[in-house]
Enzyme design. Structure first.
Site, PDB file in Angstrom:
ATOM      1  N   ARG A  69       0.850  -1.201   0.000  1.00 20.64           N
ATOM      2  CA  ARG A  69       0.000   0.000   0.000  1.00 20.64           C
ATOM      3  C   ARG A  69       0.883   1.247   0.000  1.00 20.64           C
ATOM      4  NH1 ARG A  69      -3.928   0.141   4.998  1.00 20.64           N
ATOM      5  NH2 ARG A  69      -5.027  -1.496   3.880  1.00 20.64           N
ATOM      6  N   ARG A 138      -1.642   7.023   9.556  1.00 22.03           N
ATOM      7  CA  ARG A 138      -1.639   6.462   8.187  1.00 22.03           C
ATOM      8  C   ARG A 138      -1.681   7.572   7.135  1.00 22.03           C
ATOM      9  NH1 ARG A 138      -4.101   1.180   8.188  1.00 22.03           N
ATOM     10  NH2 ARG A 138      -3.541   0.130  10.105  1.00 22.03           N
ATOM     11  N   LYS A 201      -4.021   1.733  15.005  1.00 25.52           N
ATOM     12  CA  LYS A 201      -3.933   2.628  13.842  1.00 25.52           C
ATOM     13  C   LYS A 201      -4.541   3.994  14.153  1.00 25.52           C
ATOM     14  CE  LYS A 201      -6.481  -0.367  11.415  1.00 25.52           C
ATOM     15  NZ  LYS A 201      -7.324  -0.983  10.392  1.00 25.52           N
ATOM     16  N   LYS A 203      -5.985   7.611  12.031  1.00 25.42           N
ATOM     17  CA  LYS A 203      -6.307   8.126  10.694  1.00 25.42           C
ATOM     18  C   LYS A 203      -6.732   9.589  10.751  1.00 25.42           C
ATOM     19  CE  LYS A 203      -7.684   3.597   9.008  1.00 25.42           C
ATOM     20  NZ  LYS A 203      -8.758   2.759   8.459  1.00 25.42           N
ATOM     21  N   CYS A 422     -15.385  -2.855  -0.361  1.00 28.49           N
ATOM     22  CA  CYS A 422     -14.028  -3.181   0.101  1.00 28.49           C
ATOM     23  C   CYS A 422     -13.485  -4.360  -0.703  1.00 28.49           C
ATOM     24  CB  CYS A 422     -14.040  -3.503   1.588  1.00 28.49           C
ATOM     25  SG  CYS A 422     -14.736  -5.127   1.929  1.00 28.49           S
ATOM     26  N   CYS A 428      -8.200 -10.651   1.306  1.00 25.83           N
ATOM     27  CA  CYS A 428      -8.326 -10.191   2.690  1.00 25.83           C
ATOM     28  C   CYS A 428      -8.513 -11.369   3.639  1.00 25.83           C
ATOM     29  CB  CYS A 428      -9.505  -9.230   2.823  1.00 25.83           C
ATOM     30  SG  CYS A 428      -9.719  -8.722   4.541  1.00 25.83           S
ATOM     31  N   CYS A 467     -16.878  -7.789   5.917  1.00 25.03           N
ATOM     32  CA  CYS A 467     -16.892  -8.094   7.352  1.00 25.03           C
ATOM     33  C   CYS A 467     -17.149  -6.801   8.107  1.00 25.03           C
ATOM     34  CB  CYS A 467     -15.571  -8.757   7.774  1.00 25.03           C
ATOM     35  SG  CYS A 467     -14.257  -7.592   8.165  1.00 25.03           S
ATOM     36  N   CYS A 471     -14.221  -1.410   6.024  1.00 24.17           N
ATOM     37  CA  CYS A 471     -13.242  -0.708   5.193  1.00 24.17           C
ATOM     38  C   CYS A 471     -13.886   0.146   4.101  1.00 24.17           C
ATOM     39  CB  CYS A 471     -12.272  -1.701   4.582  1.00 24.17           C
ATOM     40  SG  CYS A 471     -11.338  -2.593   5.834  1.00 24.17           S
TER      41      CYS A 471
HETATM   42 FE1  SRM Z   1      -9.296  -1.660   6.231  1.00 25.13          FE
HETATM   43  C1  SRM Z   1      -8.066  -4.276   8.000  1.00 25.13           C
HETATM   44  C2  SRM Z   1      -8.451  -3.128   3.369  1.00 25.13           C
HETATM   45  C3  SRM Z   1      -9.858   1.242   4.619  1.00 25.13           C
HETATM   46  C4  SRM Z   1     -11.048  -0.532   8.928  1.00 25.13           C
HETATM   47  N1  SRM Z   1      -8.342  -3.383   5.771  1.00 25.13           N
HETATM   48  C5  SRM Z   1      -7.879  -4.307   6.659  1.00 25.13           C
HETATM   49  C6  SRM Z   1      -7.033  -5.364   5.925  1.00 25.13           C
HETATM   50  C7  SRM Z   1      -5.622  -4.912   5.916  1.00 25.13           C
HETATM   51  C8  SRM Z   1      -7.185  -6.802   6.448  1.00 25.13           C
HETATM   52  C9  SRM Z   1      -6.193  -7.279   7.479  1.00 25.13           C
HETATM   53  O1  SRM Z   1      -5.969  -6.610   8.501  1.00 25.13           O
HETATM   54  O2  SRM Z   1      -5.675  -8.374   7.271  1.00 25.13           O
HETATM   55  C10 SRM Z   1      -7.678  -5.270   4.515  1.00 25.13           C
HETATM   56  C11 SRM Z   1      -6.790  -5.696   3.352  1.00 25.13           C
HETATM   57  C12 SRM Z   1      -7.646  -6.242   2.247  1.00 25.13           C
HETATM   58  C13 SRM Z   1      -6.910  -6.435   0.978  1.00 25.13           C
HETATM   59  O3  SRM Z   1      -6.750  -7.608   0.559  1.00 25.13           O
HETATM   60  O4  SRM Z   1      -6.514  -5.465   0.340  1.00 25.13           O
HETATM   61  C14 SRM Z   1      -8.162  -3.838   4.524  1.00 25.13           C
HETATM   62  N2  SRM Z   1      -9.060  -1.035   4.372  1.00 25.13           N
HETATM   63  C15 SRM Z   1      -8.790  -1.816   3.298  1.00 25.13           C
HETATM   64  C16 SRM Z   1      -8.967  -1.065   2.009  1.00 25.13           C
HETATM   65  C17 SRM Z   1      -8.022  -1.499   0.907  1.00 25.13           C
HETATM   66  C18 SRM Z   1     -10.423  -1.208   1.571  1.00 25.13           C
HETATM   67  C19 SRM Z   1     -10.749  -0.838   0.147  1.00 25.13           C
HETATM   68  O5  SRM Z   1     -11.431  -1.639  -0.464  1.00 25.13           O
HETATM   69  O6  SRM Z   1     -10.355   0.216  -0.328  1.00 25.13           O
HETATM   70  C20 SRM Z   1      -8.775   0.371   2.513  1.00 25.13           C
HETATM   71  C21 SRM Z   1      -7.339   0.795   2.510  1.00 25.13           C
HETATM   72  C22 SRM Z   1      -7.193   2.175   3.039  1.00 25.13           C
HETATM   73  C23 SRM Z   1      -5.825   2.771   2.890  1.00 25.13           C
HETATM   74  O7  SRM Z   1      -5.454   3.068   1.766  1.00 25.13           O
HETATM   75  O8  SRM Z   1      -5.180   3.007   3.914  1.00 25.13           O
HETATM   76  C24 SRM Z   1      -9.259   0.220   3.944  1.00 25.13           C
HETATM   77  N3  SRM Z   1     -10.202   0.082   6.713  1.00 25.13           N
HETATM   78  C25 SRM Z   1     -10.430   1.113   5.868  1.00 25.13           C
HETATM   79  C26 SRM Z   1     -11.378   2.028   6.435  1.00 25.13           C
HETATM   80  C27 SRM Z   1     -11.941   3.270   5.767  1.00 25.13           C
HETATM   81  C28 SRM Z   1     -11.199   4.515   6.126  1.00 25.13           C
HETATM   82  O9  SRM Z   1     -10.161   4.473   6.779  1.00 25.13           O
HETATM   83  O10 SRM Z   1     -11.674   5.574   5.741  1.00 25.13           O
HETATM   84  C29 SRM Z   1     -11.732   1.508   7.670  1.00 25.13           C
HETATM   85  C30 SRM Z   1     -12.800   2.079   8.627  1.00 25.13           C
HETATM   86  C31 SRM Z   1     -12.322   3.270   9.378  1.00 25.13           C
HETATM   87  C32 SRM Z   1     -11.626   2.884  10.618  1.00 25.13           C
HETATM   88  O11 SRM Z   1     -10.434   2.626  10.574  1.00 25.13           O
HETATM   89  O12 SRM Z   1     -12.302   2.789  11.655  1.00 25.13           O
HETATM   90  C33 SRM Z   1     -10.978   0.290   7.837  1.00 25.13           C
HETATM   91  N4  SRM Z   1      -9.471  -2.270   8.155  1.00 25.13           N
HETATM   92  C34 SRM Z   1     -10.290  -1.703   9.088  1.00 25.13           C
HETATM   93  C35 SRM Z   1     -10.273  -2.501  10.287  1.00 25.13           C
HETATM   94  C36 SRM Z   1     -11.061  -2.223  11.589  1.00 25.13           C
HETATM   95  C37 SRM Z   1     -10.315  -1.306  12.497  1.00 25.13           C
HETATM   96  C38 SRM Z   1     -10.986  -1.174  13.827  1.00 25.13           C
HETATM   97  O13 SRM Z   1     -10.847  -0.133  14.441  1.00 25.13           O
HETATM   98  O14 SRM Z   1     -11.631  -2.098  14.295  1.00 25.13           O
HETATM   99  C39 SRM Z   1      -9.403  -3.588  10.021  1.00 25.13           C
HETATM  100  C40 SRM Z   1      -9.035  -4.734  10.976  1.00 25.13           C
HETATM  101  C41 SRM Z   1      -8.005  -4.361  11.966  1.00 25.13           C
HETATM  102  O15 SRM Z   1      -7.399  -3.294  11.934  1.00 25.13           O
HETATM  103  O16 SRM Z   1      -7.804  -5.185  12.852  1.00 25.13           O
HETATM  104  C42 SRM Z   1      -8.939  -3.419   8.672  1.00 25.13           C
HETATM  105 FE1  SF4 Z   2     -11.392  -7.217   4.616  1.00 27.76          FE
HETATM  106 FE2  SF4 Z   2     -13.389  -6.718   6.242  1.00 27.76          FE
HETATM  107 FE3  SF4 Z   2     -11.868  -4.732   5.388  1.00 27.76          FE
HETATM  108 FE4  SF4 Z   2     -13.512  -5.880   3.721  1.00 27.76          FE
HETATM  109  S1  SF4 Z   2     -14.126  -4.766   5.562  1.00 27.76           S
HETATM  110  S2  SF4 Z   2     -11.340  -5.426   3.296  1.00 27.76           S
HETATM  111  S3  SF4 Z   2     -13.504  -7.971   4.392  1.00 27.76           S
HETATM  112  S4  SF4 Z   2     -11.197  -6.361   6.688  1.00 27.76           S
END
Ligand code: SRM
Ligand code: SF4
Length: 559
Positions: A69, A138, A201, A203, A422, A428, A467, A471
């Protein structure tokens, strides 16, 4: 402290055994501990979940690869950088370029021996992957505002400054990926983060009203630019947003940020440091599920948290200024900004850039980047903007866009234009259900239902997540599907279209047939009873389908 905290502490500022693990030719993986540390370097170890069972049967290790990323503050790049990122996708990745919901690129399927060349190539393109993931600040996201392009320049400048200022200081990244000189005998120091970095994390997002495409209230630290007569007066400060939750665990929940005050531009970096340092010191380092800033705030109390931020800043925050958001989507097509330059926003389904029949994103954008003299911007809705085009160049850009089928925004239904999903399966590791791959099928079925009610032109905000981590920020969708299990989702309804009201659970753990059956009568009611310009989510609230939100709409100040 949790074991993750000990790991960070003992990692020698994020080095761990990463370098040795990369050099091990026996496996396509790295150790579990290094897999956690490597996130701080902007990459995740994954395995192809489509192949998991078959490889297990064949007694092979999982098909490991890495997702990489980029850190790309505000999502802005030059055409030369685009070409470099595109070449990396061809040389090292398995599924093109993927625009994320935080305005940057991901490359999937990079195998271990290609990881170092990939990161080195990103560095050579004057970009980085450092701290794109991990317990740290981030990628800073920023409103893409082609109309108010002078305001965008101001806001973008601050997104870049924040991103640079809050980068980790460790030399580990240069040592491991760029063959930088190894530090021998010298003490390293992380003045802001310390040796254990943040509990979780962090943001930051920046919005310029009336557009909220950055979903600023979903950020740990949201900044709302206050601009009057072209002058940036400062930023309203919102803290404690976040989407992630776990099914069946009421101690976890999505939360919108609270607006706590206003700072002038020259106070912004100190403000960000103060918020981050309180979270660093007060955040939960025992239970990672409870470690985000939103839980720190709810545990300690918003007023107590704010008072400590002010204490560290050495002054009180000024009262928040009035603002009003109109929507959190993107504006498609050409718009003219300041200095007579033109900007073209294109819709990219689920942010995936690949060459497919009828839609050749990689080839088309390659051709375009070779002639384009402005810049290219990614949006938080997984779309892109060809920005800063001279009037005389518009026809050539339109021709390339048309020739490669990149003008879907002209043809697509309104719901398709605004849908985001997502990544989910197959990469993922946390996905419970399909998301990106399911989006086109689900949309076609929804469109059939909407067409029956004459609603194909109704801009309804749909968000899919595989899930509850959220994201795609699904809790801000007027309609949202949140994955439970293969083929099963929670159906959530009733957010507004401006990122200021969370939606609510409407049907739990249901399949596609039940989702469509639940939505069709609601579309009928909406078609019959909607007011002028009334959004679907607002209608559901007025019509009593959705109860008034239990939590006050974040302490927003509306002009
Ligand atoms: Fe996310 C984890 C993809 C934006 C909340 N996110 C993940 C992981 C890395 C899975 C993992 O931990 O093993 C996913 C990788 C999937 C893959 O195969 O690419 C993943 N997140 C993404 C992306 C690529 C979604 C997309 O389709 O665009 C986004 C990448 C953003 C970036 O460029 O940095 C992405 N993730 C977000 C957002 C939206 C935002 O930030 O505006 C959120 C919700 C906002 C937030 O953070 O509360 C988000 N991702 C999470 C979470 C839950 C965090 C939490 O507080 O509980 C996880 C799981 C974790 O961190 O344990 C997670
Ligand atoms: Fe993976 Fe869940 Fe984030 Fe979708 S919402 S990319 S399934 S961690």
């Amino acid at each position: 402290m949790s074991s993750f905290e000990t790991l960070k502490q003992q990692s020698r500022y994020l080095r761990g055994g990463i370098a040795a693990g990369l050099a091990d030719p026996v496996t396509g993986a790295i150790s579990e501990d290094d897999g956690k540390l490597i996130k701080f370097h902007g990459t995740y170890q994954q395995d192809d979940r489509d192949l998991r069972d078959e490889r297990r049967r064949q007694k092979l290790e999982p098909a490991y690869s890495f997702m990489v990323r980029a850190r790309l503050a505000g999502g802005v790049m030059t055409p030369a950088q685009w070409l470099a990122f595109d070449a990396i996708a061809s040389d090292y990745a398995s599924s093109g370029l993927r625009i994320t919901t935080r305005q940057t690129f991901q490359w999937h399927g990079v195998i271990k021996r290609n990881l170092k060349p990939t990161i080195a190539a990103i560095d050579a393109a004057m970009a980085s992957t450092i701290a794109a993931c991990g317990d740290i600040n981030r990628n800073v996201v920023c409103n893409v505002n082609p109309v108010e392009s002078a305001a965008h320049e101001l806001a973008y400048g601050w997104a870049v400054r924040l991103s640079e200022h809050l980068k980790p200081k460790t030399r580990a990244y240069h040592e491991i990926w760029l063959d930088g000189e190894k530090l021998v005998g010298e003490e390293e120091h992380e003045p802001l983060y310390g040796p254990t970095y943040l509990p979780r994390k962090f943001k930051i997002g920046l919005a310029i009203p009336p557009l909220n495409d950055a979903d600023v209230l979903a950020q740990d630290l949201g900044l709302i630019a206050i601009i009057e007569r072209g002058e940036l007066l400062g930023f309203n400060v919102a803290i404690g947003g976040g989407m992630g939750a776990s099914h069946g665990d009421p101690a976890t929940y999505p939360r919108l940020a609270d607006v706590i005050g206003f700072v002038r531009p020259e106070q912004l970096l100190a403000l960000a440091e103060a918020v981050i340092s309180v979270q660093r010191d007060w955040g939960d380092r025992h239970e990672r599920k409870h470690a985000r800033l939103k839980y720190t705030i709810d545990t300690r109390g918003l007023d107590v948290f704010k008072a400590e931020v002010e204490n560290r800043l050495g002054h009180a925050l000024e009262p928040a200024r009035a603002f009003r958001f109109e929507h959190n989507g993107d504006r498609y097509g050409w718009v003219q900004g300041h200095a007579g330059r033109w900007h073209l926003t294109l819709q990219v389904e689920a942010g995936r850039l690949l060459d497919r029949p009828g839609q050749a994103w990689l080839s088309g954008m390659r051709e375009l980047a070779r002639v384009h003299t402005g810049d290219i911007r990614l949006t938080c809705n997984q779309n892109l903007v060809i920005a800063n085009v001279a009037d005389a160049d518009r026809a050539a850009i339109d021709a390339i866009v048309g020739r490669h089928g990149l003008d879907g925004y002209r043809r697509h239904s309104a719901i398709r234009q605004h849908a985001i999903a997502c990544v989910a399966l197959p990469t993922c590791g946390l996905a419970m259900a399909e998301s990106e791959r399911y989006l086109p099928t689900f949309l076609s079925k929804l469109e059939a239902s909407l067409e029956g009610h004459g609603l194909l032109d109704a801009p309804i905000l749909l968000r899919l997540s595989g899930c509850p981590n959220g994201c795609s920020r699904p809790y801000l969708g007027e309609i949202a599907l949140v994955g439970r299990a293969p083929g099963r989702y929670d159906l959530r309804l009733g957010a507004d279209f401006s990122g200021q009201r969370l939606n609510q659970l409407y049907r739990e753990n249901v399949d596609e047939a039940a989702i469509l059956a639940a939505l069709d009568p609601l579309f009928a009611r909406y078609a019959a009873g909607r007011g002028e310009g009334e959004g679907f989510g607002d209608f559901l609230l007025r019509d009593g389908v959705i109860a008034p939100p239990p939590r006050r709409i974040a302490a927003t100040v509306t002009a």
